[in-house]
Design a protein around this motif. Structure first.
Motif, PDB file in Angstrom:
ATOM      1  N   ASP A 112       0.694  -1.173   0.056  1.00  0.00           N
ATOM      2  CA  ASP A 112      -0.042   0.039  -0.010  1.00  0.00           C
ATOM      3  C   ASP A 112       0.664   1.357  -0.221  1.00  0.00           C
ATOM      4  OD1 ASP A 112      -2.298  -1.637   0.206  1.00  0.00           O
ATOM      5  OD2 ASP A 112      -2.222  -1.673   2.404  1.00  0.00           O
ATOM      6  N   ASP A 113       2.034   1.315  -0.670  1.00  0.00           N
ATOM      7  CA  ASP A 113       3.032   2.465  -0.977  1.00  0.00           C
ATOM      8  C   ASP A 113       3.778   2.553   0.328  1.00  0.00           C
ATOM      9  OD1 ASP A 113       2.071   2.682  -3.413  1.00  0.00           O
ATOM     10  OD2 ASP A 113       0.590   4.421  -2.927  1.00  0.00           O
ATOM     11  N   ASN A 114       3.568   1.745   1.270  1.00  0.00           N
ATOM     12  CA  ASN A 114       4.443   1.932   2.638  1.00  0.00           C
ATOM     13  C   ASN A 114       5.748   1.121   2.517  1.00  0.00           C
ATOM     14  OD1 ASN A 114       2.817   3.839   3.907  1.00  0.00           O
ATOM     15  ND2 ASN A 114       1.531   2.065   4.392  1.00  0.00           N
ATOM     16  N   PRO A 115       6.924   1.446   2.704  1.00  0.00           N
ATOM     17  CA  PRO A 115       8.072   0.717   2.590  1.00  0.00           C
ATOM     18  C   PRO A 115       8.289  -0.089   3.911  1.00  0.00           C
ATOM     19  CG  PRO A 115       8.797   2.960   3.181  1.00  0.00           C
ATOM     20  CD  PRO A 115       7.254   2.819   2.914  1.00  0.00           C
ATOM     21  N   TYR A 116       8.688  -1.511   3.655  1.00  0.00           N
ATOM     22  CA  TYR A 116       8.766  -2.420   4.527  1.00  0.00           C
ATOM     23  C   TYR A 116      10.180  -3.223   4.493  1.00  0.00           C
ATOM     24  CZ  TYR A 116       3.987  -1.923   6.256  1.00  0.00           C
ATOM     25  OH  TYR A 116       2.841  -1.672   6.713  1.00  0.00           O
ATOM     26  N   CYS A 117      10.934  -3.545   5.650  1.00  0.00           N
ATOM     27  CA  CYS A 117      12.042  -4.434   5.354  1.00  0.00           C
ATOM     28  C   CYS A 117      11.541  -5.785   5.286  1.00  0.00           C
ATOM     29  CB  CYS A 117      12.880  -4.312   6.610  1.00  0.00           C
ATOM     30  SG  CYS A 117      11.943  -5.086   8.229  1.00  0.00           S
TER      31      CYS A 117
END
Length: 279
Positions: A204-209
């Motif tokens: 949802d356009d949010n960055p995650y490791c």
């Protein structure tokens, strides 16, 4: 008997005449001028005893001969400059040899504070920021076409702003989805670990490791229950609503890899053909 009082050179009597006393004796005026007077560097005539003499760099001048080479102004009581063998008043020197301020178009006087950049010259007080109009002086500045900005104004006006903290990026930074970020602001949405220079993905356009994405969103392997992320070249097998890592897709009885082979589902287990025939 009257004592002898004669010119030390011509021996004529000095009684009733003007004379000049030198260390070795008195001299009548004509003899003094002939033997001790200096020659004017300008008119080449003797500088008589009754003339005001000016001296500059081993050269002697009549007062009326000590003049500007260009405008003929007397330099006896004026500041001047020597250019080669020519004496110049300050106005003539500045007009011919000094640069002009690009802002006010006035002469930058010798010895005055100035700033030079890209072949152009400014009075120090004329070199101002195109935005705040304050003198830049010795501070850093940034040129932009024909305008010049102090660093704070340039950053405020032109520098990109971090998507997260909204502050300007002055150096470095990363770009994500065509938006700028400070490196320290570009962090995992889950654990807040910095992602600059690391593998990451988005949801949802949010960055995650990778770790947070796997724990929160990735499919789970039906065999080992660990996330299937697909990173690092990892492959997986899907069957109905279940998923396996390639190295986990094995027969539940003999542990033979079933990747690329036929298999038989048996409730929650998968079996190779040989093991399923023994049932």
């Amino acid at each position: 008997m009257t004592e002898c009082f004669d010119c030390d050179n011509c021996k004529e009597s000095l009684y009733g005449r003007k004379y000049i006393q030198m260390d070795n004796g008195p001299y009548c005026i004509p003899c003094y001028d002939a033997h001790f007077a200096n020659t004017c560097d300008e008119c080449k005539e003797l500088i008589g005893h009754d003339c005001r003499e000016l001296y500059y760099e081993d050269r002697h001048y009549h007062e009326h001969c000590f003049r500007c080479f260009r405008c003929d102004r007397s330099l006896a009581d004026e500041p001047f400059t020597c250019q080669g063998k020519e004496l110049l008043c300050n106005d003539c020197y500045c007009s011919e040899f000094s640069s002009k301020c690009i802002a006010c178009e006035k002469t930058v006087m010798p010895g005055s504070r100035k700033l030079e950049y890209n072949g152009q010259t400014w009075h120090e007080h004329c070199f101002i920021c195109s935005s705040c109009q304050q003198p830049i002086g010795s501070r850093s500045f940034i040129p932009d076409k024909k305008d010049y900005y102090c660093v704070p104004c340039y950053e405020s006006k032109f520098a990109p702003r971090c998507t997260r903290c909204k502050k300007t990026l002055t150096k470095g930074g990363v770009t994500y989805r065509d938006e700028p970020w400070h490196k320290e602001c570009f962090v995992c949405t889950g654990c807040k670990t910095p992602l600059a220079g690391q593998q990451f993905t988005s949801q949802d356009d949010n960055p995650y490791c990778i770790k947070c994405f796997g724990n929160l969103y990735a499919k789970k392997c039906s065999a080992c229950t660990k996330p299937i992320t697909g990173f690092g070249g990892g492959k997986y097998v899907s069957f109905e609503d279940r998923h396996w890592h390639h190295n986990c897709f094995n027969c539940a009885r003999c542990s033979t890899s079933l990747v690329g082979k036929g298999f038989i589902p048996d409730n929650d287990e998968i079996l190779c053909r040989d093991c399923s025939s023994d049932l």
